[in-house]
Design a protein around this motif. Structure first.
Motif, short mmCIF file in Angstrom:
data_model
loop_
_atom_site.label_atom_id
_atom_site.label_comp_id
_atom_site.label_asym_id
_atom_site.label_seq_id
_atom_site.Cartn_x
_atom_site.Cartn_y
_atom_site.Cartn_z
N LEU A 101 4.54 3.12 8.03
CA LEU A 101 5.14 2.38 9.14
C LEU A 101 4.90 3.11 10.46
N ARG A 102 4.96 4.42 10.42
CA ARG A 102 4.72 5.23 11.60
C ARG A 102 3.30 5.04 12.14
N ARG A 103 2.33 5.07 11.22
CA ARG A 103 0.93 4.88 11.62
C ARG A 103 0.71 3.49 12.20
N VAL A 104 1.30 2.51 11.53
CA VAL A 104 1.12 1.13 11.93
C VAL A 104 1.80 0.86 13.29
N ARG A 105 2.93 1.52 13.50
CA ARG A 105 3.62 1.39 14.78
C ARG A 105 2.76 1.93 15.91
N ASP A 106 2.17 3.12 15.70
CA ASP A 106 1.29 3.70 16.72
C ASP A 106 0.18 2.72 17.08
N TYR A 107 -0.43 2.19 16.04
CA TYR A 107 -1.56 1.27 16.25
C TYR A 107 -1.09 0.05 17.03
N ARG A 164 0.82 -1.22 0.00
CA ARG A 164 0.00 0.00 0.00
C ARG A 164 0.84 1.25 0.00
N SER A 165 2.09 1.14 -0.40
CA SER A 165 3.02 2.27 -0.30
C SER A 165 3.24 3.00 -1.61
N VAL A 171 -6.28 3.97 4.55
CA VAL A 171 -5.24 3.91 3.52
C VAL A 171 -5.77 3.11 2.34
N ASP A 172 -5.66 3.69 1.18
CA ASP A 172 -6.17 3.08 -0.03
C ASP A 172 -5.51 1.70 -0.25
N PRO A 173 -6.31 0.68 -0.62
CA PRO A 173 -5.74 -0.66 -0.80
C PRO A 173 -4.63 -0.72 -1.84
N LEU A 174 -4.65 0.19 -2.81
CA LEU A 174 -3.59 0.21 -3.82
C LEU A 174 -2.51 1.23 -3.46
N GLY A 175 -2.70 1.93 -2.35
CA GLY A 175 -1.71 2.91 -1.93
C GLY A 175 -1.92 4.29 -2.53
N LEU A 176 -3.00 4.49 -3.27
CA LEU A 176 -3.22 5.81 -3.89
C LEU A 176 -3.27 6.89 -2.82
N ALA A 182 -5.45 -3.97 10.20
CA ALA A 182 -6.40 -3.20 11.00
C ALA A 182 -5.99 -1.73 11.04
N ALA A 183 -4.69 -1.46 11.20
CA ALA A 183 -4.22 -0.08 11.30
C ALA A 183 -4.49 0.67 10.00
N LEU A 184 -4.20 0.03 8.89
CA LEU A 184 -4.37 0.71 7.60
C LEU A 184 -5.84 0.96 7.32
#
Ligand code: ADP
Length: 331
Positions: A220-226, A208-209, A249-254, A242-244
């Motif tokens: 990674l920052r968002r996911v770490r917080d979660y 998703r990047s 966060v768009d499934p394709l990363g848009l 779950a975090a994304l």
């Protein structure tokens, strides 16, 4: 633009920047060419050719400029095209350079024209002519500039004028990163941040990047917080997923601009074809931004195509936004 960095993010990124070519993930071809060029210059004890780096935001252009200075063991001076409004701004920078210094100019295609012309002679002959006065009484005073290496960055090499492009001895185009390269970027960042990231968790974030290391680090920052707040601190597949979802966060990363362009194309223009300028106006951006920042990834992801009559959304774009694709031929 979403892929650009905020001041706070730049501070965070500074700690994650690769310091050497060996630490720089991916872009194998550019890395190999640069490493040969730098070794040659070191051997001769002279600054290497000027370097032009092109490619969308967040792919590592600034990082490479810093690495070039680091590998040459010379200082680095950072500036940007929009910051150089007058020729005098550039003269001040150039005449203050130490011998061998690397001068990085981000968004070099946006440099003001009079400054650009001064830059030509500085790049070629390491001197600039400063014009004093106006009209017939004007005099040009030549000033020496210490030999330096210019590293220019641009979202598209085609935006530069011909004379500018010709003065770079080396040009590298940076392309989007593959998912496994982004996994490597994430693994490295996680190590530096002390985050426990499982291979499955890394794969989920990488997918998703948007092919972009800056976005991978941001997610990674968002996911770490979660992981720290809602789980036991370990970023597993489930935690990443779950975090994304929580952060939409768009499934394709848009990113925001990608989605705005695609949504306008699908909803307002029935999937197109529509001209670039019309499309850009409808999302409140410059055509150049849409073309250089959003389109490369939309093209790469197979969501948009360019036709002779304008931009067209593919059936995948309709499906991705939750619409039924129309029965129509593309092209
Ligand atoms: P650009 O100048 O092209 O916008 P940057 O060099 O500022 O991109 O890169 C943004 C961030 O992405 C950097 O802080 C760095 O942490 C990360 N990054 C970019 N390229 C790489 C790479 N090849 N390997 C590891 N990290 C990278």
């Amino acid at each position: 633009v979403a892929a650009a960095a905020t001041a706070e993010e730049r501070a965070f990124e500074a700690g994650l920047r690769p310091r050497t070519l060996a630490e720089f993930v991916g872009q194998r071809k550019a890395r190999e060419q640069l490493s040969i060029m730098l070794a040659g210059a070191r051997g001769r004890g002279r600054p290497p050719d000027h370097v032009l780096l092109s490619g969308p935001p967040g792919l590592g252009k600034t990082s490479l400029a810093m690495i070039i200075a680091q590998e040459l063991a010379v200082p680095l001076r950072l500036t940007s095209g929009p910051a150089i409004e007058r020729a005098g701004d550039l003269v001040a920078i150039l005449t203050a350079l130490a011998p061998g210094e690397v001068l990085f100019i981000d968004e070099i295609h946006r440099i003001a024209r009079p400054a650009e012309e001064l830059l030509y002679s500085a790049m070629e002959d390491f001197r600039v002519d400063v014009v004093l006065g106006k009209g017939p009484g004007a005099t040009a005073i030549p000033l020496d500039v210490a030999p330096f290496t210019l590293v220019g960055a641009t979202t598209r090499a085609g935006l530069l004028t011909g004379p500018m492009r010709d003065r770079f001895g080396f040009t590298a185009h940076l392309d989007f990163y593959d998912p496994d390269e982004l996994v490597a970027v994430l693994a490295r960042s996680a190590r530096l941040l002390g985050v426990e990231l499982t291979p499955e968790g890394a794969t989920e974030v990488a997918g998703r990047s948007r092919g972009t290391p800056r976005i991978a680090n941001r997610l990674l920052r968002r996911v770490r917080d979660y992981a720290e707040v809602r789980a036991d601190g370990v970023v597993t597949l489930d935690v990443a997923h779950a975090a994304l979802r929580v952060y939409d966060v768009d499934p394709l990363g848009l990113d925001r601009l990608d989605r705005a362009v695609l949504t306008a194309l699908v909803k307002r223009f029935g999937g197109g074809p529509v001209g670039l300028t019309t499309l850009a106006v409808s999302v409140g951006e410059e055509p150049e931004t849409v073309e250089d920042v959003a389109e490369p990834f939309l093209l790469r992801a197979g969501l948009l195509v360019r036709t002779s009559r304008g931009r067209v959304a593919t059936p995948a774009a309709f499906t991705h936004l939750g619409f039924d694709p129309p029965d129509q031929e593309l092209g």
